[in-house]
Design a protein around this motif. Sequence first.
Motif: not given
Length: 553
Positions: A196, A240, A338
């Motif tokens: 992240t 991602h 995430t």
Amino acid sequence: MLITKTLAEITDEICQKYGDREALVFPGKQETYTFSQMVEMSNACAKGLLGLGVKKGDHMAILALNSPEWVILELAAAKIGAVLVCINTASTKSELSFVLKQSESSLFFLTKGFKDVSFLDNLTEICPELLTCEPGNLKSDTLPCLKTVVLLDDTALKGAFHFKDVEECGKTLGEAALMEAGRKVTAKDPLNIFYTSGTTGNPKGVVLDHYATVNNALVSGERMEYDEDDRVLLCLPLFHVIGFVLSTFAGLFRGASIVIAERFETKKALSLIMDESCTVFNGVPSMFQFMLNTDLSQYDLSSLSKGFIAGACCSNELMRRIVEELGIETIANLYGQTEAIGITQISSSDDMEYRLHSIGRALPGVEVKVVDLASGEETAIGEKGELLVKSAYIMSGYYHNQEATNNAIDREGWLRTGDLVTINGEGFIHIEGRIKDIIIRGGENISPAEIENVLKHYQGIFDAAVIAVPDELLGEEICAFIIPASGHMLSGEEVREYAALHLAKFKIPKYIKFVKEFPITSSGKIKKAVLREQVKDEFAQIVHREIAAAINR
């Protein structure tokens, strides 16, 4: 019904089903791979990794733009139980060093970089030993776990293998070795670590297992109604989850072809939609904005019919233009993190009102609740609070960071999202803001998202971002950054007059800044810290003048 298959198991089944249909299309190098070829290549790569000594649980990092090799590496790692560590291409040298060390990666796959960003220069500055060592024998004081570096392009480096060398390393291994390695992998084993990009401190490594990834891709693909006739243009980055899980594998699992762009470039994306007859375009709001600000008359976009918007909610004006000018009539808002991949999603059958203003309802396998910030008790329907999530797709934890994991997930398994929301009786969720973005003006707590949502309804405003700026009297004041809609000339007073019709007086922005675009992250979120930095000196001078005026009164 959720399944307990590994990524390799479900992909092998899908590849057997779709065989000679196109799976991966890479126009940049005029390469196309069928589902059968994709599984053959991943098997060869997996044997090569075994030949290099990779074992179940080993971490291998990748730093590259989108490519078929990325997908092949993911599948190869999954087949033998290795964990792929996905690194943001915007990482600085210090961030790269931190991630490689913290993740304990023993292998590193990378390209030379792009434009003026040199991945290779950053790596050799961190590990100068790569300039003299033999491939596979790196001994670095800085990165003690890293032993092997593999180049994914034609770059030359003495201490690194090339990608083709990996397959060569496995040619002496039979199918039995690969099958034996595969039998040791379970659905609850870790599959990936995604880092992240926090606004403070070092990034945290989110560990996702096979079970979470596979099932989230399946349910998201079903709600998006992907099918074997779809061609998904992949411009979202594979580092991602929105590009990796919710676009690539969500599409592949339903037989769709993935047309891979290395990264998003406006005119190239529009050309690819036309030339490759893409039916699906998934993006963040800024991608759609850039496309709509281009002369579309030279592009045939009639093949487009599906897509989602992730990263941030968009304005009514932007949504309307996506439908009318790009022709994506079933455009859907998708919300995720995430730490939990996809959480909520709009369906094509949902009313336009919900598609415009809501992030949808929870995906199958997801529980949600809204809790009061002060008491922690669940709120009544329609009342604002923090969104908590419990699902089958939540991370195993932050890698080697139990304290952060405990802060994010409570003992009952609820993940704190940090987002302020409301939820209605039908389960549709509306974003009201981020807790950490709250503006405290004269003791009043104000949500920037509430103001942004009002401003975005105005026909003359294309997009809006609201931040706090210092104020001598009230502590903080409200500053709105505005991107005017095409063809509109706005004044600050006009914006304030519109805001006054829909907001309490204390929520009306004192300062209005007109800009052409916002600084954004690779996942499409507005970099509000950058906006604050842009006006820091200006508002420091304002506060200084206010203090001086107060002294002189």
